[in-house]
Design a protein around this motif. Structure first.
Motif, short mmCIF file in Angstrom:
data_model
loop_
_atom_site.label_atom_id
_atom_site.label_comp_id
_atom_site.label_asym_id
_atom_site.label_seq_id
_atom_site.Cartn_x
_atom_site.Cartn_y
_atom_site.Cartn_z
N ALA A 183 35.66 48.68 84.56
CA ALA A 183 35.14 47.59 85.09
C ALA A 183 35.84 46.67 85.38
CB ALA A 183 33.92 48.03 84.42
N LEU A 184 35.22 45.46 85.75
CA LEU A 184 35.08 43.92 85.77
C LEU A 184 34.37 44.08 84.75
CD1 LEU A 184 38.33 42.53 86.29
CD2 LEU A 184 36.66 41.90 88.54
N VAL A 185 34.30 43.52 83.71
CA VAL A 185 33.27 43.14 83.10
C VAL A 185 33.64 40.96 82.88
CG1 VAL A 185 33.86 45.19 82.03
CG2 VAL A 185 34.44 43.02 80.58
N GLU A 186 34.08 40.61 83.29
CA GLU A 186 34.29 38.44 83.31
C GLU A 186 31.97 38.75 83.11
OE1 GLU A 186 36.72 40.53 83.85
OE2 GLU A 186 38.31 39.41 83.01
N PRO A 187 32.03 37.69 83.11
CA PRO A 187 30.75 36.90 83.54
C PRO A 187 30.86 36.51 84.77
CG PRO A 187 31.51 36.04 81.05
CD PRO A 187 32.60 36.74 81.97
N TRP A 188 31.88 35.40 84.80
CA TRP A 188 32.51 34.76 86.22
C TRP A 188 34.20 34.94 86.59
CZ3 TRP A 188 36.34 30.74 87.23
CH2 TRP A 188 36.11 29.72 88.46
N LEU A 189 34.22 34.20 87.78
CA LEU A 189 34.99 35.03 88.29
C LEU A 189 35.59 33.87 89.48
CD1 LEU A 189 36.01 38.80 88.28
CD2 LEU A 189 37.64 37.36 87.33
N PRO A 190 36.06 33.86 90.37
CA PRO A 190 36.82 32.51 90.36
C PRO A 190 36.82 33.70 92.75
CG PRO A 190 38.73 32.81 89.48
CD PRO A 190 37.78 33.37 88.87
N ASP A 191 36.71 34.82 92.46
CA ASP A 191 36.82 35.43 93.72
C ASP A 191 35.19 37.05 93.74
OD1 ASP A 191 36.23 36.70 95.51
OD2 ASP A 191 38.68 37.78 95.25
N LYS B 295 15.73 41.50 92.38
CA LYS B 295 14.88 40.35 93.23
C LYS B 295 16.43 38.84 92.56
CE LYS B 295 9.94 41.15 93.36
NZ LYS B 295 10.28 43.10 92.54
N SER B 296 16.63 39.81 91.28
CA SER B 296 17.70 37.89 91.18
C SER B 296 18.39 38.60 90.19
CB SER B 296 16.35 37.02 90.76
OG SER B 296 15.88 36.83 89.48
N PHE B 297 19.32 37.84 89.60
CA PHE B 297 21.06 38.47 88.67
C PHE B 297 21.34 37.40 88.41
CE2 PHE B 297 21.10 41.45 92.60
CZ PHE B 297 21.17 42.79 91.70
N CYS B 298 21.53 37.21 87.15
CA CYS B 298 22.11 35.78 86.47
C CYS B 298 23.59 36.05 86.80
CB CYS B 298 22.17 36.53 85.00
SG CYS B 298 20.18 36.75 84.50
N THR B 299 24.33 37.10 86.75
CA THR B 299 25.80 37.04 87.39
C THR B 299 26.20 38.55 87.88
OG1 THR B 299 26.32 38.78 85.40
CG2 THR B 299 26.43 36.29 84.17
N GLU B 300 27.35 37.75 88.85
CA GLU B 300 27.87 38.78 89.73
C GLU B 300 28.34 40.10 88.77
OE1 GLU B 300 27.75 38.65 93.50
OE2 GLU B 300 27.42 36.51 92.69
N THR C 210 38.84 40.98 73.94
CA THR C 210 38.91 40.70 75.00
C THR C 210 37.87 39.87 75.91
OG1 THR C 210 38.47 43.21 75.96
CG2 THR C 210 40.55 43.45 75.97
N VAL C 211 37.43 39.80 76.77
CA VAL C 211 36.69 39.51 77.41
C VAL C 211 35.30 39.95 77.25
CG1 VAL C 211 34.84 38.28 79.70
CG2 VAL C 211 37.48 38.02 79.00
N GLY C 212 35.16 41.78 77.18
CA GLY C 212 34.55 42.36 76.84
C GLY C 212 34.33 41.74 75.31
N ASN C 213 35.06 42.22 74.53
CA ASN C 213 34.47 41.66 73.34
C ASN C 213 33.54 40.13 73.06
OD1 ASN C 213 34.29 42.00 70.19
ND2 ASN C 213 36.20 43.31 70.59
N VAL C 214 32.78 39.98 73.96
CA VAL C 214 32.24 38.73 73.42
C VAL C 214 32.00 38.38 72.31
CG1 VAL C 214 29.81 39.45 74.56
CG2 VAL C 214 30.68 36.83 74.87
N LEU C 215 31.69 39.43 71.32
CA LEU C 215 31.20 38.89 70.13
C LEU C 215 32.46 38.56 69.13
CD1 LEU C 215 28.33 39.03 68.39
CD2 LEU C 215 29.37 41.01 67.21
N PRO D 169 37.53 30.80 81.74
CA PRO D 169 36.03 30.31 80.52
C PRO D 169 35.69 31.53 79.72
CG PRO D 169 35.36 30.39 82.93
CD PRO D 169 36.17 31.29 82.62
N LEU D 170 35.48 31.05 78.50
CA LEU D 170 35.11 31.76 77.01
C LEU D 170 33.81 31.57 78.01
CD1 LEU D 170 34.29 33.46 74.50
CD2 LEU D 170 34.08 31.06 73.39
N ILE D 171 32.73 30.25 77.88
CA ILE D 171 31.74 30.40 78.16
C ILE D 171 31.22 29.81 80.40
CG2 ILE D 171 29.37 28.91 77.72
CD1 ILE D 171 30.27 29.54 74.97
N SER D 172 31.00 30.04 81.46
CA SER D 172 30.03 29.63 81.77
C SER D 172 29.36 29.82 82.34
CB SER D 172 31.34 30.90 83.11
OG SER D 172 30.90 32.05 82.96
N PRO D 173 28.47 28.75 82.92
CA PRO D 173 26.82 28.69 83.89
C PRO D 173 26.31 30.08 83.65
CG PRO D 173 28.51 27.11 84.42
CD PRO D 173 29.33 28.27 84.22
#
Length: 339
Positions: A79-87, A141-146, A183-188, A288-292
């Motif tokens: 899976a792609l687990v990044e919270p944000w990607l340019p694409d 109905k709504s999603f925080c992230t892609e 990794t990004v997946g290991n956010v904690l 980024p580590l933190i994105s909107p």
């Protein structure tokens, strides 16, 4: 009974530890990895042939089909687990397209007896004010992230496949943490590193946020139990203790005998920092580590019950205190934090 197993996403944080555990239990493992993957978290391919590498990509159907040849079980953990990607379209191609390819390969291969599909707590949606179980379906109905959106779409596809008789068992880990790849997946682990290096001086949020924290080794055990005992088409939450990030930082301070943060950083400030990080990311190409979107996630609760997995899979998640007591010395031993 020993099985011939394919693990997609085998080079990832969860996938690598899953391969180790499966091999330890005597299964024959084929690790499906991309040619560009960092293989450092995988056991070295053995001369005895217990682990072999198959190169390809879940978005490339032909390579996936070849990798499935002769296998009885697929652990679809890619899976792609990044919270944000340019694409953002990449989330759909990997997380939705990848699952569709696995389901198609199952039909064409003819030897697959079971698919253990790694979904995510995000696929069930937020739980503001309550603790959810496997009966919760994402309202969409709504999603925080892609990422959340792609996992919710994929979850629907997995459940439809199950209703059509595909032998799939979807599992839903919480926020996975523990030793392994940072990794990004290991956010904690990444947030703890920021905290102890002084780049995150205060609490994130005000203690009202709730997340379900799952130790990576508990999640691995849950996956293998799903292969051995999981009922086809049933969903299993592989979550853990429900707690806020404020609570996490407090436990970390107690374990390390360091000072607790003395203030909370307002989410608006973190969001502003997130927008700057995204701008910086577009210039440097470094994610980024933190994105909107991360901040939007922090504005909700994600609390779940894993009672069903405890009863049916003998799933036994450790407490956050127990897990952090392992993670903090590990980060210290790597020189990533000092205390």
């Amino acid at each position: 009974m020993k099985k011939k197993v394919l693990v997609t996403g085998a080079s990832g944080y969860l996938g690598g530890r899953l391969c180790y555990s499966l091999l330890k239990q005597g299964h024959s493992v084929r690790a499906f990895v991309r040619p560009t993957s960092d293989l450092s978290s995988l056991p070295p391919p053995s001369n005895g042939g217990a682990l072999d590498l198959a190169y390809g990509d879940v978005t490339d159907y032909r390579s996936l089909l070849d990798a499935c040849s002769g296998c009885q079980v697929i652990f679809h953990a890619a899976a792609l687990v990044e919270p944000w990607l340019p694409d953002p379209s990449r989330f759909v191609s990997v997380n939705v397209g990848g699952l569709k390819n696995v389901l198609q390969a199952y039909k064409e291969t003819g030897t697959i007896e079971k698919i253990i599909y790694t979904s995510s707590f995000f696929a069930l949606g937020s739980t503001d004010g309550h603790v959810a179980d496997e009966s919760q379906i994402h309202p969409a109905k709504s999603f925080c992230t892609e990422y959340e959106k792609s996992k919710a779409i994929a979850d629907k596809i997995a459940l439809e496949a199950a209703s059509e008789g595909v032998p799939i068992v979807p599992v839903y880990p919480g926020v996975i943490y523990g030793p392994g790849k940072v990794t990004v997946g290991n956010v904690l682990a990444r947030l703890i590193i920021e905290r102890f290096n002084g780049r995150l001086p205060g609490y994130i949020g005000y203690g009202s946020d709730k997340f379900s924290f799952s130790h990576v080794d508990d999640v691995v055990d849950g996956h293998i139990a799903a292969m051995n005992k999981g009922r086809l088409g049933e969903r299993y939450l592989l979550t853990g203790e429900n707690a806020s990030f404020m609570h996490v930082f407090d436990i970390a301070a107690i374990i390390t005998e360091t000072k607790k943060p003395s203030f909370g950083i307002p989410l608006l400030v973190i969001e502003a920092y997130g927008w700057l990080s995204v701008l910086f990311s577009r210039i440097t190409g470094k994610l980024p580590l933190i994105s909107p979107p991360t901040v939007y996630v922090l504005g909700h609760q994600w609390a779940y019950s894993c009672e069903k997995a405890k009863v049916e899979l003998d799933y036994n998640p450790r407490s956050l205190k127990e897990g952090l007591a392992e993670v903090l010395p590990w980060l210290k031993s790597l020189g990533l934090i000092k205390y």
